[in-house]
Every structure is written in structure tokens, then in C-alpha cells.
Design a protein around this motif. Structure first.
Motif, PDB file in Angstrom:
ATOM      1  N   LEU A 194       8.002  13.036  10.669  1.00 64.92           N
ATOM      2  CA  LEU A 194       7.416  11.855  10.023  1.00 64.92           C
ATOM      3  C   LEU A 194       7.969  11.681   8.612  1.00 64.92           C
ATOM      4  CD1 LEU A 194       3.682  12.024  11.184  1.00 64.92           C
ATOM      5  CD2 LEU A 194       5.311  10.181  11.658  1.00 64.92           C
ATOM      6  N   PHE A 195       8.163  12.791   7.900  1.00 61.80           N
ATOM      7  CA  PHE A 195       8.732  12.720   6.548  1.00 61.80           C
ATOM      8  C   PHE A 195      10.103  12.054   6.565  1.00 61.80           C
ATOM      9  CE2 PHE A 195      12.058  14.944   4.127  1.00 61.80           C
ATOM     10  CZ  PHE A 195      11.809  14.414   2.865  1.00 61.80           C
ATOM     11  N   THR A 196      10.915  12.366   7.562  1.00 64.14           N
ATOM     12  CA  THR A 196      12.267  11.798   7.618  1.00 64.14           C
ATOM     13  C   THR A 196      12.260  10.317   7.997  1.00 64.14           C
ATOM     14  OG1 THR A 196      12.585  12.426   9.951  1.00 64.14           O
ATOM     15  CG2 THR A 196      13.241  14.037   8.261  1.00 64.14           C
ATOM     16  N   GLN A 197      11.147   9.845   8.544  1.00 64.48           N
ATOM     17  CA  GLN A 197      11.084   8.466   9.031  1.00 64.48           C
ATOM     18  C   GLN A 197      10.405   7.500   8.067  1.00 64.48           C
ATOM     19  OE1 GLN A 197       9.082   8.771  12.831  1.00 64.48           O
ATOM     20  NE2 GLN A 197      10.437  10.433  13.502  1.00 64.48           N
ATOM     21  N   HIS A 198       9.683   8.020   7.071  1.00 63.72           N
ATOM     22  CA  HIS A 198       8.899   7.157   6.189  1.00 63.72           C
ATOM     23  C   HIS A 198       9.088   7.558   4.730  1.00 63.72           C
ATOM     24  CE1 HIS A 198       6.612   5.399   9.561  1.00 63.72           C
ATOM     25  NE2 HIS A 198       6.651   6.623  10.082  1.00 63.72           N
ATOM     26  N   ASP A 199       8.797   6.622   3.850  1.00 65.52           N
ATOM     27  CA  ASP A 199       8.846   6.868   2.414  1.00 65.52           C
ATOM     28  C   ASP A 199       7.421   7.092   1.927  1.00 65.52           C
ATOM     29  OD1 ASP A 199       9.577   7.067  -0.214  1.00 65.52           O
ATOM     30  OD2 ASP A 199       9.789   4.907  -0.530  1.00 65.52           O
ATOM     31  N   PHE A 200       6.994   8.352   1.910  1.00 60.21           N
ATOM     32  CA  PHE A 200       5.625   8.679   1.539  1.00 60.21           C
ATOM     33  C   PHE A 200       5.487   8.831   0.027  1.00 60.21           C
ATOM     34  CE2 PHE A 200       5.671  10.340   5.960  1.00 60.21           C
ATOM     35  CZ  PHE A 200       4.623   9.575   6.451  1.00 60.21           C
ATOM     36  N   ALA A 201       4.327   8.409  -0.493  1.00 63.05           N
ATOM     37  CA  ALA A 201       4.024   8.613  -1.903  1.00 63.05           C
ATOM     38  C   ALA A 201       3.423   9.992  -2.145  1.00 63.05           C
ATOM     39  CB  ALA A 201       3.050   7.535  -2.388  1.00 63.05           C
ATOM     40  N   MET A 202       2.893  10.631  -1.088  1.00 61.20           N
ATOM     41  CA  MET A 202       2.206  11.914  -1.212  1.00 61.20           C
ATOM     42  C   MET A 202       2.130  12.581   0.151  1.00 61.20           C
ATOM     43  SD  MET A 202       0.313  14.149  -2.948  1.00 61.20           S
ATOM     44  CE  MET A 202      -0.006  13.226  -4.466  1.00 61.20           C
ATOM     45  N   ILE A 203       2.238  13.911   0.175  1.00 62.34           N
ATOM     46  CA  ILE A 203       2.050  14.676   1.401  1.00 62.34           C
ATOM     47  C   ILE A 203       1.008  15.759   1.144  1.00 62.34           C
ATOM     48  CG2 ILE A 203       3.106  16.222   3.099  1.00 62.34           C
ATOM     49  CD1 ILE A 203       5.741  14.771   2.639  1.00 62.34           C
ATOM     50  N   LEU A 204      -0.035  15.776   1.969  1.00 60.56           N
ATOM     51  CA  LEU A 204      -1.040  16.834   1.948  1.00 60.56           C
ATOM     52  C   LEU A 204      -0.701  17.780   3.090  1.00 60.56           C
ATOM     53  CD1 LEU A 204      -3.729  17.623   0.485  1.00 60.56           C
ATOM     54  CD2 LEU A 204      -4.908  16.499   2.368  1.00 60.56           C
ATOM     55  N   MET A 247       0.831  -1.204   0.000  1.00 61.01           N
ATOM     56  CA  MET A 247       0.000   0.000   0.000  1.00 61.01           C
ATOM     57  C   MET A 247       0.872   1.264   0.000  1.00 61.01           C
ATOM     58  SD  MET A 247      -3.091  -0.656   2.694  1.00 61.01           S
ATOM     59  CE  MET A 247      -4.319  -1.930   2.427  1.00 61.01           C
ATOM     60  N   LYS A 248       0.416   2.265  -0.732  1.00 62.88           N
ATOM     61  CA  LYS A 248       1.133   3.524  -0.735  1.00 62.88           C
ATOM     62  C   LYS A 248       0.818   4.299   0.539  1.00 62.88           C
ATOM     63  CE  LYS A 248       1.478   4.069  -5.730  1.00 62.88           C
ATOM     64  NZ  LYS A 248       1.130   4.891  -6.908  1.00 62.88           N
ATOM     65  N   LYS A 249       1.861   4.918   1.088  1.00 69.34           N
ATOM     66  CA  LYS A 249       1.702   5.692   2.317  1.00 69.34           C
ATOM     67  C   LYS A 249       1.570   7.174   1.981  1.00 69.34           C
ATOM     68  CE  LYS A 249       5.462   4.102   4.329  1.00 69.34           C
ATOM     69  NZ  LYS A 249       6.480   3.823   5.362  1.00 69.34           N
ATOM     70  N   ILE A 250       0.589   7.832   2.600  1.00 68.06           N
ATOM     71  CA  ILE A 250       0.460   9.273   2.446  1.00 68.06           C
ATOM     72  C   ILE A 250       0.428   9.919   3.826  1.00 68.06           C
ATOM     73  CG2 ILE A 250      -0.768   9.042   0.259  1.00 68.06           C
ATOM     74  CD1 ILE A 250      -3.319   9.871   1.694  1.00 68.06           C
ATOM     75  N   LEU A 251       0.858  11.170   3.867  1.00 64.08           N
ATOM     76  CA  LEU A 251       0.886  11.944   5.109  1.00 64.08           C
ATOM     77  C   LEU A 251      -0.079  13.110   4.990  1.00 64.08           C
ATOM     78  CD1 LEU A 251       2.048  12.780   7.867  1.00 64.08           C
ATOM     79  CD2 LEU A 251       3.955  13.859   6.642  1.00 64.08           C
ATOM     80  N   ILE A 252      -1.002  13.215   5.930  1.00 65.29           N
ATOM     81  CA  ILE A 252      -1.962  14.317   5.974  1.00 65.29           C
ATOM     82  C   ILE A 252      -1.609  15.202   7.162  1.00 65.29           C
ATOM     83  CG2 ILE A 252      -4.384  14.969   6.215  1.00 65.29           C
ATOM     84  CD1 ILE A 252      -5.110  12.237   5.021  1.00 65.29           C
ATOM     85  N   ALA A 253      -1.248  16.457   6.890  1.00 64.05           N
ATOM     86  CA  ALA A 253      -0.779  17.361   7.938  1.00 64.05           C
ATOM     87  C   ALA A 253      -1.696  18.578   8.029  1.00 64.05           C
ATOM     88  CB  ALA A 253       0.658  17.807   7.652  1.00 64.05           C
ATOM     89  N   ASP A 254      -2.399  18.673   9.167  1.00 64.06           N
ATOM     90  CA  ASP A 254      -3.309  19.797   9.404  1.00 64.06           C
ATOM     91  C   ASP A 254      -3.570  19.853  10.905  1.00 64.06           C
ATOM     92  OD1 ASP A 254      -5.721  21.495   9.586  1.00 64.06           O
ATOM     93  OD2 ASP A 254      -5.789  21.270   7.409  1.00 64.06           O
ATOM     94  N   ASP A 255      -3.573  21.049  11.479  1.00 64.11           N
ATOM     95  CA  ASP A 255      -3.795  21.143  12.927  1.00 64.11           C
ATOM     96  C   ASP A 255      -5.271  21.003  13.305  1.00 64.11           C
ATOM     97  OD1 ASP A 255      -4.425  23.576  11.762  1.00 64.11           O
ATOM     98  OD2 ASP A 255      -3.836  24.747  13.515  1.00 64.11           O
ATOM     99  N   ASN A 256      -6.144  20.946  12.307  1.00 65.03           N
ATOM    100  CA  ASN A 256      -7.566  20.716  12.549  1.00 65.03           C
ATOM    101  C   ASN A 256      -7.823  19.209  12.534  1.00 65.03           C
ATOM    102  OD1 ASN A 256     -10.411  20.339  12.218  1.00 65.03           O
ATOM    103  ND2 ASN A 256     -10.589  22.449  11.475  1.00 65.03           N
ATOM    104  N   ARG A 257      -8.032  18.627  13.717  1.00 69.70           N
ATOM    105  CA  ARG A 257      -8.166  17.174  13.808  1.00 69.70           C
ATOM    106  C   ARG A 257      -9.424  16.662  13.116  1.00 69.70           C
ATOM    107  NH1 ARG A 257      -4.810  14.489  17.622  1.00 69.70           N
ATOM    108  NH2 ARG A 257      -3.316  15.943  18.556  1.00 69.70           N
ATOM    109  N   GLN A 258     -10.449  17.478  13.053  1.00 68.06           N
ATOM    110  CA  GLN A 258     -11.653  17.052  12.351  1.00 68.06           C
ATOM    111  C   GLN A 258     -11.357  16.837  10.872  1.00 68.06           C
ATOM    112  OE1 GLN A 258     -14.952  19.781  12.597  1.00 68.06           O
ATOM    113  NE2 GLN A 258     -16.407  18.323  11.743  1.00 68.06           N
ATOM    114  N   ILE A 259     -10.584  17.764  10.286  1.00 70.12           N
ATOM    115  CA  ILE A 259     -10.224  17.638   8.876  1.00 70.12           C
ATOM    116  C   ILE A 259      -9.358  16.411   8.651  1.00 70.12           C
ATOM    117  CG2 ILE A 259      -8.835  18.675   7.030  1.00 70.12           C
ATOM    118  CD1 ILE A 259      -9.839  21.398   7.927  1.00 70.12           C
ATOM    119  N   THR A 260      -8.335  16.224   9.485  1.00 64.32           N
ATOM    120  CA  THR A 260      -7.445  15.080   9.290  1.00 64.32           C
ATOM    121  C   THR A 260      -8.186  13.765   9.469  1.00 64.32           C
ATOM    122  OG1 THR A 260      -6.708  15.240  11.592  1.00 64.32           O
ATOM    123  CG2 THR A 260      -5.355  16.337   9.945  1.00 64.32           C
ATOM    124  N   ASP A 261      -9.107  13.713  10.432  1.00 69.39           N
ATOM    125  CA  ASP A 261      -9.852  12.469  10.666  1.00 69.39           C
ATOM    126  C   ASP A 261     -10.718  12.118   9.460  1.00 69.39           C
ATOM    127  OD1 ASP A 261      -8.737  12.230  13.154  1.00 69.39           O
ATOM    128  OD2 ASP A 261     -10.497  12.956  14.260  1.00 69.39           O
TER     129      ASP A 261
END
Length: 230
Positions: A40-50, A1-15
């Protein structure tokens, strides 16, 4: 599975976005401030970052700049409605796309999948020739690098892709829609002003170096071309 990172301080949006992304088959990581995002970026190989622009500890622009020092992972910046400078800044520092709040989660998923499909098509093509040279200019898509007279030119990923496409067909006029299709992909939801912004910044960077035998020129009412001068 491809890994993506979702970064936002609004937890409702991230959830919400996490649930949609997991339903699409992605492995999802979430971050709620800029420092956590970069760690997290330095620790994982993400396919996409939002990446949201406005986050505590380190804003999205700073995170994007730091990521671009070492990686060309696709980044979609999330900006506030009406804040054009945020979109321009995001593209300037190397973001691949932007999306404006408020948004529909299904649109975000469409953007993510469109960019990943474009990347997959480029990988599957396995083109033998990934470099272009003309006069004192060299562009390489394997390393996403450009030089003029062997001097490195600090271009973003999109600027290099635009330059490469234009160089491939000297003196051919590309409309803005042509460039959107070639560089951003057919599924891109943005408008042609994105092309104009990238061309403007690309030309400004190239003008810092001597290149009397070629230039990127505007063909009024049509588009742009890599003009070869005799």
C-alpha cells in the motif's frame, strides 16, 4: 484530504482507529500484515503511517526499514507495553514517534495531528537557508542528507534535524527540553530520554569519521552543544 495508513493485525484496533481518523477528516487505508502495508505504501502518497511492530509476513521493523530506503513519510511505531527495546529499535531505524499498547484512540489522534502540524509549520516557513556547513561537515534539510569530507553519513531524519539545530548555534547549549521542542514539536508527549537515545546514536555514527575541529558534547546537568574547537 490527507491519507493515512493504519497497519495492525488486530482488526478491532484498526477499525476503531479508522473511525476516529475518519472523524478527524483523514482518508484512511488499513493493512493487516507487513507485506500488505508495504504494498500500500508503494501505491499511495500517505501523509502518515501508523505501524504496529508485531505483524505477520513482515514485522513492523522490516517494513519501516524498507520504507526509509525511499521515503521520509512520518511513521509512528506501535509497541508492546514494557518492551523498551522495541521503542529504541523503532527510533533507531527512522520512526518519528512511538506509542505503547494499550492506548486511547484519542491519544493516537493527538500524536498524528501534532506531527502533521509540525511538518506543516516547517513547510509554511519556507526557509531560504536549508543547509548548514562547518569545516568538513555539511547538513541539508531539503534532501535530509549529511556528509563529512564529502562522504555521505547514514543518519536518520531525526538525527539530521538534531545535528542541523545544533550546528545553527555553535557552542550554544541546548537542554533536552529545547531539543524536544525544536525537533519533535511542543505537542510531543514523549520524555527527554528520547533525546539522549538519539544523541548517543548520532555521536556513534559521527565518530566513524575524522572531525578534529568540531564535536557534539555533553554539558553535564544541562544538555548538549555543537562544540567548535579552535
Amino acid at each position: 484530504m490527507k491519507k493515512i495508513l493504519i497497519a495492525d493485525d488486530n482488526r478491532q484496533i484498526t477499525d476503531i482507529l479508522k473511525q476516529y481518523a475518519e472523524d478527524e477528516g483523514f482518508t484512511v487505508y488499513t493493512a493487516y500484515n507487513g507485506r500488505e502495508t508495504y504494498d500500500l505504501f508503494t501505491q499511495h502518497d500517505f501523509a502518515m503511517i501508523l505501524l504496529d511492530v508485531m505483524m505477520p509476513e513482515m514485522d513492523g521493523f522490516t517494513v519501516c526499514r524498507k520504507i526509509r530506503e525511499t521515503s521520509m513519510v512520518p511513521i509512528i511505531m506501535v509497541t508492546a507495553r514494557g518492551e523498551d527495546y522495541e521503542r529504541i529499535m523503532g527510533l533507531e531505524i527512522g520512526a518519528d514517534d512511538y506509542i505503547v499498547k494499550p492506548f486511547a484512540p484519542i491519544e493516537v489522534m493527538a500524536r498524528i495531528k501534532a506531527i502533521l502540524r509540525r511538518i506543516d509549520r516547517k513547510f509554511d516557513a519556507k526557509l531560504n537557508e536549508q543547509a548548514r556547513d562547518f569545516d568538513n561537515l555539511s547538513v541539508n534539510l531539503d534532501t535530509f542528507s549529511a556528509t563529512i569530507a564529502d562522504i555521505p553519513v547514514p543518519l536518520t531524519k531525526k538525527e539530521i534535524e538534531i545535528l542541523y539545530i545544533l550546528m545553527e548555534y555553535p557552542n550554544k547549549v541546548f537542554t533536552r527540553d529545547n531539543l524536544l521542542d525544536h525537533v519533535w514539536g511542543y505537542e510531543y508527549y514523549g520524555d527527554t530520554r528520547t533525546v539522549d537515545s538519539h544523541i548517543k546514536r548520532l555521536r556513534a555514527k559521527l565518530e566513524e569519521y575524522d572531525h578534529p575541529h568540531w564535536n557534539i558534547t555533553t554539558v553535564w546537568g544541562m544538555g548538549y552543544k555543537f562544540e567548535v574547537k579552535k
